[in-house]
Write a protein that holds these residues in place. Structure first.
Motif, PDB file in Angstrom:
ATOM      1  N   VAL A 284       0.833  -1.196   0.000  1.00  0.00           N
ATOM      2  CA  VAL A 284       0.000   0.000   0.000  1.00  0.00           C
ATOM      3  C   VAL A 284       0.876   1.257   0.000  1.00  0.00           C
ATOM      4  N   GLU A 285       2.014   1.199   0.671  1.00  0.00           N
ATOM      5  CA  GLU A 285       2.968   2.312   0.610  1.00  0.00           C
ATOM      6  C   GLU A 285       3.435   2.513  -0.823  1.00  0.00           C
ATOM      7  N   TYR A 286       3.756   1.409  -1.494  1.00  0.00           N
ATOM      8  CA  TYR A 286       4.171   1.503  -2.906  1.00  0.00           C
ATOM      9  C   TYR A 286       3.082   2.170  -3.743  1.00  0.00           C
ATOM     10  N   LEU A 287       1.836   1.744  -3.553  1.00  0.00           N
ATOM     11  CA  LEU A 287       0.744   2.292  -4.353  1.00  0.00           C
ATOM     12  C   LEU A 287       0.550   3.776  -4.092  1.00  0.00           C
ATOM     13  N   ARG A 288       0.674   4.205  -2.834  1.00  0.00           N
ATOM     14  CA  ARG A 288       0.521   5.633  -2.554  1.00  0.00           C
ATOM     15  C   ARG A 288       1.643   6.432  -3.230  1.00  0.00           C
ATOM     16  N   ARG A 289       2.871   5.936  -3.103  1.00  0.00           N
ATOM     17  CA  ARG A 289       4.001   6.618  -3.738  1.00  0.00           C
ATOM     18  C   ARG A 289       3.799   6.678  -5.260  1.00  0.00           C
ATOM     19  N   ALA A 290       3.368   5.567  -5.834  1.00  0.00           N
ATOM     20  CA  ALA A 290       3.188   5.508  -7.281  1.00  0.00           C
ATOM     21  C   ALA A 290       2.062   6.421  -7.750  1.00  0.00           C
ATOM     22  N   HIS A 291       0.963   6.473  -7.007  1.00  0.00           N
ATOM     23  CA  HIS A 291      -0.138   7.368  -7.393  1.00  0.00           C
ATOM     24  C   HIS A 291       0.279   8.827  -7.293  1.00  0.00           C
ATOM     25  N   GLN A 292       1.027   9.157  -6.260  1.00  0.00           N
ATOM     26  CA  GLN A 292       1.524  10.533  -6.141  1.00  0.00           C
ATOM     27  C   GLN A 292       2.358  10.908  -7.359  1.00  0.00           C
ATOM     28  N   LEU A 293       3.284  10.033  -7.725  1.00  0.00           N
ATOM     29  CA  LEU A 293       4.152  10.324  -8.865  1.00  0.00           C
ATOM     30  C   LEU A 293       3.362  10.362 -10.167  1.00  0.00           C
ATOM     31  N   ALA A 294       2.459   9.410 -10.347  1.00  0.00           N
ATOM     32  CA  ALA A 294       1.692   9.349 -11.593  1.00  0.00           C
ATOM     33  C   ALA A 294       0.833  10.580 -11.789  1.00  0.00           C
ATOM     34  N   LEU A 295       0.156  11.003 -10.735  1.00  0.00           N
ATOM     35  CA  LEU A 295      -0.819  12.091 -10.858  1.00  0.00           C
ATOM     36  C   LEU A 295      -0.172  13.476 -10.839  1.00  0.00           C
ATOM     37  N   PHE A 296       0.872  13.630 -10.045  1.00  0.00           N
ATOM     38  CA  PHE A 296       1.389  14.977  -9.818  1.00  0.00           C
ATOM     39  C   PHE A 296       2.779  15.227 -10.403  1.00  0.00           C
ATOM     40  N   ILE A 349       1.496   1.903 -13.102  1.00  0.00           N
ATOM     41  CA  ILE A 349       1.672   1.503 -11.701  1.00  0.00           C
ATOM     42  C   ILE A 349       1.674  -0.007 -11.560  1.00  0.00           C
ATOM     43  N   ASP A 350       0.880  -0.684 -12.397  1.00  0.00           N
ATOM     44  CA  ASP A 350       0.780  -2.141 -12.331  1.00  0.00           C
ATOM     45  C   ASP A 350       1.635  -2.856 -13.362  1.00  0.00           C
ATOM     46  N   THR A 353       6.479  -1.367 -12.768  1.00  0.00           N
ATOM     47  CA  THR A 353       6.668  -1.019 -11.363  1.00  0.00           C
ATOM     48  C   THR A 353       8.035  -0.400 -11.077  1.00  0.00           C
ATOM     49  N   THR A 354       9.043  -0.739 -11.864  1.00  0.00           N
ATOM     50  CA  THR A 354      10.384  -0.194 -11.596  1.00  0.00           C
ATOM     51  C   THR A 354      10.416   1.319 -11.779  1.00  0.00           C
ATOM     52  N   LEU A 355       9.511   1.853 -12.589  1.00  0.00           N
ATOM     53  CA  LEU A 355       9.466   3.301 -12.779  1.00  0.00           C
ATOM     54  C   LEU A 355       9.046   4.030 -11.503  1.00  0.00           C
ATOM     55  N   PHE A 356       8.459   3.295 -10.575  1.00  0.00           N
ATOM     56  CA  PHE A 356       7.980   3.890  -9.319  1.00  0.00           C
ATOM     57  C   PHE A 356       8.768   3.379  -8.117  1.00  0.00           C
ATOM     58  N   GLY A 357       9.944   2.854  -8.389  1.00  0.00           N
ATOM     59  CA  GLY A 357      10.782   2.381  -7.289  1.00  0.00           C
ATOM     60  C   GLY A 357      10.662   0.897  -7.007  1.00  0.00           C
ATOM     61  N   GLY A 358       9.827   0.202  -7.774  1.00  0.00           N
ATOM     62  CA  GLY A 358       9.704  -1.233  -7.602  1.00  0.00           C
ATOM     63  C   GLY A 358       8.654  -1.625  -6.595  1.00  0.00           C
ATOM     64  N   ARG A 359       7.859  -2.633  -6.977  1.00  0.00           N
ATOM     65  CA  ARG A 359       6.807  -3.125  -6.111  1.00  0.00           C
ATOM     66  C   ARG A 359       7.390  -4.120  -5.110  1.00  0.00           C
ATOM     67  N   PRO A 360       6.887  -4.166  -3.890  1.00  0.00           N
ATOM     68  CA  PRO A 360       7.369  -5.159  -2.930  1.00  0.00           C
ATOM     69  C   PRO A 360       7.237  -6.573  -3.485  1.00  0.00           C
ATOM     70  N   ALA A 361       8.186  -7.412  -3.160  1.00  0.00           N
ATOM     71  CA  ALA A 361       8.218  -8.781  -3.706  1.00  0.00           C
ATOM     72  C   ALA A 361       6.978  -9.559  -3.307  1.00  0.00           C
ATOM     73  N   ARG A 362       6.505  -9.348  -2.090  1.00  0.00           N
ATOM     74  CA  ARG A 362       5.320 -10.060  -1.626  1.00  0.00           C
ATOM     75  C   ARG A 362       4.304  -9.072  -1.107  1.00  0.00           C
ATOM     76  N   PRO A 363       3.137  -8.951  -1.776  1.00  0.00           N
ATOM     77  CA  PRO A 363       2.121  -8.024  -1.288  1.00  0.00           C
ATOM     78  C   PRO A 363       1.731  -8.337   0.148  1.00  0.00           C
ATOM     79  N   SER A 364       1.430  -7.294   0.890  1.00  0.00           N
ATOM     80  CA  SER A 364       1.045  -7.489   2.294  1.00  0.00           C
ATOM     81  C   SER A 364      -0.429  -7.763   2.445  1.00  0.00           C
TER      82      SER A 364
END
Length: 365
Positions: A284-296, A349-350, A353-364
């Motif tokens: 979820v941290e990854y998704l928030r970071r990625a949405h921030q970057l994508a939108l803004f 974002i999906d 993922t490397t463009l946003f710093g990489g998605r965690p290996a195992r979703p929480s």
């Protein structure tokens, strides 16, 4: 300046009176002269209509009640602006001297909000006004852990946001524009993805079109403040956190909720926030970071890159990398379907993922 506050509502019996009063539409309220409230009911069944009638009767300033049977953000907002246009025509008002302010029925507006937006509406045309929002003070006090969880990501990413001049995302509930501009820009409109999902963010899409075709600009009006509803946060704190409150398409939301249901479902705001602060919600941290970057950061760069006379020289490395993998669309293609700018960037974002710093290996979740 003749002003119409356009506010859709659907089953808002608990909040609509407070929202209207915060805008000055109540028995003891005060609004600037020539200010009207246009409330568009979208099919309420919870007693909202009785409250609306009371607001109309008691308000010192004019309140107009309108019905829109077609559900959805665009039909209700569009119906409200059309009603405002008809009322302005009756008063023989020049559309260039008519200000439309969008509002949401679950938002509390700061005293003087309407006056601040009117003062910011200069003689210049082609302007999208945008006020400022924050959490309700009592929410911040009650859920300080959630605010800290937001800052965990936002303090880092906000430094990378596009400049105000380039930003394209518009907050639907705290924005305004001249009626004449709305008509030139083509108004609010629906867009549908190939999947059949509606693309939301209707004012953002209208502004992207206006920016590309007419050189529209956004002007921040920080004195015009509002406290956003806590409802969407408390209903699904994980989703709201992950998307930065941006309205994602229905299929994506269903996928997110299905993924979370695989593990212990966290509904409580504070319990969710503690998991984030403990490092137990990396996905979820990854998704928030990625949405921030994508939108803004990346969506503004995409729109700027196709604008007439634009240049892609000396772009930051991460921005150039994103633009390199996006579908190539012309300025006119994006102007015809501005939702593509949002869909293309958010889709990365999906898929990248490397463009946003990489998605965690195992979703929480």
């Amino acid at each position: 300046m003749l002003t119409f506050v356009v506010m859709p509502c659907l089953n808002e019996a608990a909040l609509i009176a407070e929202t209207s009063a915060s805008l000055g539409f109540s028995a003891g309220g005060e609004t600037p002269a020539d200010t009207h409230l246009v409330i568009v009911d979208n099919g309420s069944t919870d007693g909202t209509l009785d409250i609306l009638e009371r607001i109309r009767r008691e308000s010192r300033a004019p309140v107009h009640l309108v019905a829109e049977t077609e559900r959805g953000y665009v039909p209700a907002r569009r119906r409200g602006v059309a009603a405002a246009e008809a009322l302005a025509r009756k008063e023989r008002a020049d559309p260039a001297s008519v200000l439309i302010l969008q509002a949401d029925s679950d938002t509390t507006y700061k005293w003087g909000y309407v006056a601040a937006m009117r003062a910011a509406a200069s003689a210049e045309t082609g302007i999208m006004l945008e006020g400022a929002t924050r959490r309700p003070p009592d929410f911040e006090e009650a859920h300080s852990a959630y605010i800290a969880a937001e800052r965990l990501v936002d303090d880092e990413i906000e430094l990378l946001d596009a400049t105000d001049e380039d930003e394209v995302v518009v907050d639907d509930k705290v924005c305004g524009y001249r009626l004449s501009d709305y008509l030139v820009w083509g108004g609010l409109f629906d867009e549908v993805m190939p999947s059949g999902d509606y693309i939301y963010a209707e004012t953002t899409r209208m502004f992207i079109r206006a920016k590309l075709r007419h050189g529209a600009r956004k002007v921040r009006v920080n004195p015009a403040g509002a406290a956003s509803s806590r409802r969407k946060v408390t209903e699904n704190p994980g989703l709201h956190y992950a998307t930065v409150g941006f309205p994602r398409e229905a299929t994506w939301v269903r996928g997110f909720c299905r993924a979370k249901s695989g593990e212990r479902r966290v509904i409580d705001v504070d319990a969710f926030a503690r998991r984030v602060l403990q490092g137990r919600e990396p996905e979820v941290e990854y998704l928030r970071r990625a949405h921030q970057l994508a939108l803004f950061r990346y969506a503004p760069a995409l729109v700027a890159s196709v604008a007439v006379g634009s240049t892609t020289n000396e772009l930051p490395e991460d921005v150039a990398a994103v633009l390199a993998v996006l579908p190539r669309r012309s300025c006119e293609e994006l102007a015809r379907g501005p939702g593509a700018a949002l869909v293309d960037v958010l889709g990365l974002i999906d898929t990248h993922t490397t463009l946003f710093g990489g998605r965690p290996a195992r979703p929480s979740f």
